[in-house]
Structures are given as C-alpha cells and as structure tokens.
Write a protein that holds these residues in place. Structure first.
Motif, PDB file in Angstrom:
ATOM      1  N   TYR A   1       0.856  -1.129  -0.060  1.00 44.28           N
ATOM      2  CA  TYR A   1      -0.032  -0.187  -0.153  1.00 44.28           C
ATOM      3  C   TYR A   1       0.844   1.298   0.073  1.00 44.28           C
ATOM      4  O   TYR A   1       2.009   1.317   0.271  1.00 44.28           O
TER       5      TYR A   1
ATOM      6  N   GLY B   1      -3.342   2.843  -3.244  1.00 47.68           N
ATOM      7  CA  GLY B   1      -2.129   1.782  -3.695  1.00 47.68           C
ATOM      8  C   GLY B   1      -2.039   0.775  -3.432  1.00 47.68           C
ATOM      9  O   GLY B   1      -1.012   0.103  -3.165  1.00 47.68           O
TER      10      GLY B   1
ATOM     11  N   LYS C   1      -1.741  -3.040  -3.917  1.00 48.33           N
ATOM     12  CA  LYS C   1      -1.355  -4.126  -4.682  1.00 48.33           C
ATOM     13  C   LYS C   1      -1.089  -5.332  -4.228  1.00 48.33           C
ATOM     14  O   LYS C   1      -0.870  -5.749  -2.889  1.00 48.33           O
TER      15      LYS C   1
ATOM     16  N   GLU D   1      -6.518  -0.349  -6.351  1.00 48.73           N
ATOM     17  CA  GLU D   1      -5.357   0.513  -6.250  1.00 48.73           C
ATOM     18  C   GLU D   1      -5.426   1.884  -6.130  1.00 48.73           C
ATOM     19  O   GLU D   1      -4.878   2.410  -5.299  1.00 48.73           O
TER      20      GLU D   1
END
Length: 294
Positions: free
Chosen positions: A176, A207, A209, A252
């Motif tokens: 993140y 963010g 992922k 994301e």
C-alpha cells in the motif's frame, strides 16, 4: 568610489549571514531551525511565521495529512493606489525529482481589487495530502508579487512527510502507499484522533497491490471491528464486500471503510480495526488506530 565599493561588498557579506542585505529594497532571511529561506526584491517582510496546529513549527518532518499555515507579517514595499495595495500570493510544492505536485496561483481572494493598507499580514496554507505522498521530501515555495509593480518575495523550505504513527499496519503479501483517516464534512485528513458523535469518518487505503487476478478482476474481503476501552463491541462487520468482483485499478486507486459513531455511552479510546484480504490467496493487510470520541 573604489573604497566605498569595497565597504559595501563587505557589509553585504556580513548582512547576508545575519538575514539582511546591503540594498534597502533587497533582503535575505533564513530561519535556521526549519531551513526557511526568504528573499525579497522590492517587497520586504518583518517575519515569516510557519505554524502547525497553532504552534510555531520547529521541525521539517510532518505527519501525512497535516496542514502548515504560513504568515507573512508586516509586508511592505508594494505600489499603492487609491489607499490600497495589490498583492498576489502563489504557492507550489515541488518533489525532489523536480515535478510540481501542487500549484495554486493566488491564495488571496479578490486581491486584484486591492487590500487596505492596514492589512499587512498575509496568510497561506497547504495540506499535505493527496496528490502528495508520505516517505518523500518536497520543497514548499511561496511567491509574493506586486500586481501594480515589479516587487517580488519568495519563501522556500523543505518538508519531509512520514506516515501517521498512530495507524499501525500489518501487511502480509499486500502493498500500500497510504493509509489515513478522512473527514468528508471537513474535507481534511484526521490527524489528532479526536472525532465527534455522528461524524462520518473514512479509513482510506491507497495504492493497494498484490491481489490475485481472475478473469481480469480481484476478489477481496473487508472486516471492520470497533471496540471501546471497556472491550464492548460497538461494530463487527465480517465482510463488507461479500462476493463482489472488483477491477484491480479501482482497488489500487482507493478502498474505503466508513464509520459513524452515534451518541451513547462509550469509553475512550475507541479501537478501530480494518482488515482487507485477498479471497484467492493468503495476502492480507490489517490497520488499527484509536479514536477519542467527544
């Protein structure tokens, strides 16, 4: 003349060190505690005051989401017309790579119509949140100009942003960029942990992922648990996403958990925990923080 020139150069060197200059309409000032450098050419200021949470700033390291207020006190040197002066205060934030991530052309509403001569303190503020990122250093640049003349004053300082230490993150196979609390009503990041009853709060993750894709989508779960200091469970949501399949680009961009605490008997502090996991693997991320409900 030669002797006078030599003396002026010597004085200039000394006064630059002491935050002044040889010329009356030019100045250089430095706040050594925070590295703030202010240069004036035609425009001068008695002091540039930088505050954080109503306290004088004494450290360049800030928590993500904080707001800095910069006050230019007793500005002088502007062209005056009809008993008014005409300032423009712009601000920008530049990354170490040289990219301008934030820019506002004028922080003074209607200043093109002129300000009264007794209004000599000018103020600007910057909130260090999206599109800004933590664990990075930025240069904050204020530019004060005279709309009726050629005077200009610049003030610059470096700011290092760090993640909120009051949010504890435990990530397993998920990545993140940011995790923070946000108030939609105030349109600001919550950094002091103090919230009110019936206030809407968002626990935001940006963010994210590391999820396993299946047919171009990901499946994630989100658990939210809220307990007060006496251990009473105020809220327990086992899975806010149920069986939804989500575009990984949207995941994301931002995942949010929403919370509103209605008025009642609550023992502070209140623990808010959000867990996100990948339903197609064992990847997880857990975030915890504490709230003071007033």
């Amino acid at each position: 003349m030669k002797k006078n020139t030599i003396i002026c150069l010597a004085i200039t060197t000394i006064l630059l060190t002491l935050s002044a200059s040889c010329s009356f309409n030019k100045s250089v000032k430095k706040n050594f505690s925070i590295g703030l450098i202010t240069k004036g050419d035609g425009i001068n200021v008695d002091e540039v005051e930088v505050t954080l949470d109503d306290h004088i700033l004494d450290d360049n390291t800030l928590i993500y989401g904080k707001t800095l207020v910069t006050t230019f006190k007793s500005v002088d040197g502007f062209t005056e017309e009809n008993g008014k002066y005409y300032p423009n205060l712009a601000v920008s934030l530049v990354s170490k790579a040289g990219d301008t991530v934030l820019k506002q052309a004028n922080l003074l509403p209607n200043s093109n119509k002129g300000l009264n001569l007794d209004m000599k303190d000018l103020r600007g503020q910057v909130s260090f949140a999206n599109p800004i990122f933590s664990d990075k250093t930025y240069t904050l640049v204020y530019t004060l100009t005279d709309l009726k003349g050629e005077g200009v004053l610049t003030s610059t300082m470096d700011v290092e942003l760090v993640k909120d230490p009051d949010i504890k993150i435990d990530a397993e196979k998920l990545e993140y960029k940011e995790s923070y609390l946000f108030s939609p009503e105030r349109k600001s990041v919550i950094t002091n942990r103090k919230v009110g009853f019936n206030d809407k709060m968002l626990f935001i993750f940006e963010g994210l992922k590391g999820f396993t894709k299946k047919n171009g989508a990901v499946e994630l779960g989100m658990t939210m648990v809220v307990r007060d200091d006496d251990g009473r469970v105020i809220l327990d949501q086992p899975d806010l996403f149920l069986n939804q399949k989500v575009n990984p680009a949207l995941v994301e961009q931002s995942i949010q958990a929403s919370l509103i605490l209605t008025k009642g008997a609550i023992s502070n502090p209140v623990k808010w925990q959000v867990k996100i996991w990948d339903k197609n693997s064992d990847a997880t991320i857990t975030a915890k923080t504490f709230l003071e409900v007033e």
